[in-house]
Motif scaffolding. Structure first.
Motif, short mmCIF file in Angstrom:
data_model
loop_
_atom_site.label_atom_id
_atom_site.label_comp_id
_atom_site.label_asym_id
_atom_site.label_seq_id
_atom_site.Cartn_x
_atom_site.Cartn_y
_atom_site.Cartn_z
N GLN A 69 23.83 25.94 21.94
CA GLN A 69 24.01 26.65 23.20
C GLN A 69 22.94 26.28 24.21
O GLN A 69 23.24 26.01 25.39
CB GLN A 69 23.98 28.17 22.95
CG GLN A 69 24.18 29.02 24.20
CD GLN A 69 24.00 30.49 23.92
OE1 GLN A 69 23.62 30.89 22.81
NE2 GLN A 69 24.26 31.33 24.91
N ASP A 72 23.51 22.90 25.73
CA ASP A 72 24.81 22.71 26.39
C ASP A 72 24.56 22.68 27.90
O ASP A 72 24.98 23.57 28.66
CB ASP A 72 25.75 23.86 26.01
CG ASP A 72 27.17 23.67 26.57
OD1 ASP A 72 27.46 22.57 27.07
OD2 ASP A 72 27.95 24.64 26.51
N TYR A 82 30.64 32.27 23.98
CA TYR A 82 29.49 32.36 23.08
C TYR A 82 29.30 33.80 22.60
O TYR A 82 29.07 34.05 21.41
CB TYR A 82 28.21 31.89 23.79
CG TYR A 82 28.05 30.39 23.85
CD1 TYR A 82 27.77 29.66 22.70
CD2 TYR A 82 28.17 29.71 25.05
CE1 TYR A 82 27.61 28.28 22.75
CE2 TYR A 82 28.02 28.33 25.12
CZ TYR A 82 27.74 27.62 23.96
OH TYR A 82 27.59 26.26 24.02
N GLN A 136 19.04 28.07 28.18
CA GLN A 136 19.90 27.10 28.85
C GLN A 136 19.61 27.06 30.35
O GLN A 136 19.68 26.00 31.00
CB GLN A 136 21.36 27.47 28.60
CG GLN A 136 22.38 26.49 29.16
CD GLN A 136 23.78 27.06 29.09
OE1 GLN A 136 24.08 28.07 29.72
NE2 GLN A 136 24.63 26.44 28.28
N LEU A 209 33.85 25.99 19.37
CA LEU A 209 32.52 26.46 18.99
C LEU A 209 32.36 26.52 17.48
O LEU A 209 31.38 26.02 16.92
CB LEU A 209 32.28 27.85 19.58
CG LEU A 209 31.39 27.97 20.81
CD1 LEU A 209 31.22 29.44 21.19
CD2 LEU A 209 30.04 27.33 20.56
#
Length: 411
Positions: A69, A72, A82, A136, A209
């Motif tokens: 994650q 990403d 998510y 992220q 995922l």
């Protein structure tokens, strides 16, 4: 101007990642300390085994998604997917803990304690998906603050309830309930400033995922199993008191992982960008520097532990550990290789080599399953320490070879 701003962001992320990770890592150490002091060696042994089991089952809750994650960078999957996936994995985590307790035929006391600690560790899985978003978005500083606050509350609540009740089950139960509520309140509040929180049960993104992260989940699960294999062997062949001794001398190995994680976690997104943009020289330079830092930390910690480790741990925990000095040094050396493994695991994840990670963990898990019980049966705690060191060295060698192969392939 942009370079200066980037450095400022990294410094803030580094500082608060240090604070948050420190609170997260010392939590188990502090809790074990107070259980040992208040409830005695036997209860501490049960608590230690329960914590190790909960940590293993936590792998189901996290499903190996954090590094995926956080790296990403193109946001190929929405946050709503998510967070939905995390709801699913947390349910799976709780169901798995119930099944494990039933098939293991634990005593009622041990089973209840393991279950409540699994609930407590589920909090780590819940907040992990929020912190993955923050990382992220280069806001690891906020994640660090929230992680520190939640763990500080958990430690305080646990100690107060244990001191008042002298009952380990009640302590774990109420601590878990309070931690879940606090975690949700603070994380939802700060995440809303970045992204709207909603669930998305669309099949395709969830399917992607779960398929993409499946090797990471299995790899993480096997990793924890590998490192806990000596504890399960101790539980089989030795009394709960020795579980306590092993857990205490194993704790300093986390210091190496802790300080290493401080350094490399804020750089994972940068490594992913370097790899995607084919900046291999910069990519290699960062990794070499990180290995040098891990090596330095390992040497310093081992030197300090050789001189002061056993007397200090014996004094803090109130147990006699003087016959385990050699075991402590072996575990710390294994901790150094373990930190290298954790770095390589995250690097290989950031460049999307999940299947290679899974193969490495499978090979070493087979080794640990076969040889950990043999080592412990023959040499007790010394055998457990050798088992941990050997497994760590094998994983490090395999992952390093995989990384070098992939670097040479695109160079």
């Amino acid at each position: 101007m942009e370079i200066a701003q980037e450095k400022s962001i990294y410094k803030k992320a580094f500082l608060w990642n240090v604070v948050g990770s420190m609170f997260n890592s010392i939590a188990s150490l502090v809790l074990l300390l107070f259980v040992t002091r208040i409830c005695g060696d036997y209860s501490a042994g049960i608590f230690s085994l329960a914590f190790a089991t909960a940590q293993l089952i936590l792998a189901i809750g996290r499903y190996g998604m954090r590094a995926y994650q956080a790296t990403d960078v193109n946001e190929s999957i929405e946050f709503s997917s998510y967070i939905t996936s995390r709801l699913v994995t947390c349910i799976m985590m709780i169901l798995s803990s119930i099944v494990y307790i039933i098939i293991s035929d634990f005593s009622k006391e041990k089973g209840l304690i393991i279950f409540t600690i699994c609930i407590l560790k589920m909090v780590d899985a819940i907040e992990d998906v929020f912190h993955g978003l923050l990382q992220q978005k280069n806001r690891l500083d906020i994640a660090g603050k929230l992680l520190a606050a939640r763990n500080a509350l958990t430690i305080i609540v646990f100690i107060v309830i244990l001191f008042l009740s002298k009952n380990l089950f009640l302590t774990c139960f109420f601590t878990a309930a309070i931690s879940i509520i606090f975690c949700l309140v603070i994380n939802i509040r700060y995440t809303y400033k970045i992204k709207q929180i909603k669930f998305n049960f669309s099949f395709l993104p969830l399917r992607k995922l779960f398929i993409d992260c499946f090797p990471l989940f299995i790899g993480t699960f096997l990793s924890l199993y590998i490192y806990n294999a000596p504890k399960y062997a101790i539980d089989k062949y030795m009394s709960s008191e020795f579980q306590t001794y092993y857990s205490i001398i194993f704790m300093p190995a986390f210091v190496i992982n802790l300080f290493s994680e401080f350094i490399f976690k804020p750089l994972l997104t940068t490594l992913a960008i370097c790899w995607n943009e084919k900046e291999i020289k910069k990519f290699n330079g960062i990794i070499i520097k990180l290995f040098m830092i891990i090596t330095t930390i390992t040497i310093v910690v081992i030197a300090g532990a050789y001189l002061f480790g056993i007397p200090v741990l014996s004094l803090i925990y109130g147990v006699n550990l003087h016959e385990f000095r050699q075991d402590l040094i072996i575990l710390l050396l294994g901790g150094g290789f373990g930190a290298g493994v954790y770095l390589l695991y995250n690097v290989l994840t950031s460049i999307r080599k999940q299947m290679s990670v899974l193969i490495g963990y499978l090979l070493v898990a087979i080794f640990a399953t076969v040889f950990s019980p043999i080592f412990v049966h023959i040499d007790e705690l010394y055998g457990a320490s050798i088992s941990y060191l050997t497994s760590s060295m094998m994983l490090f060698t395999i992952f390093l070879c995989i990384l070098i192969y992939n670097i040479k392939r695109i160079s």
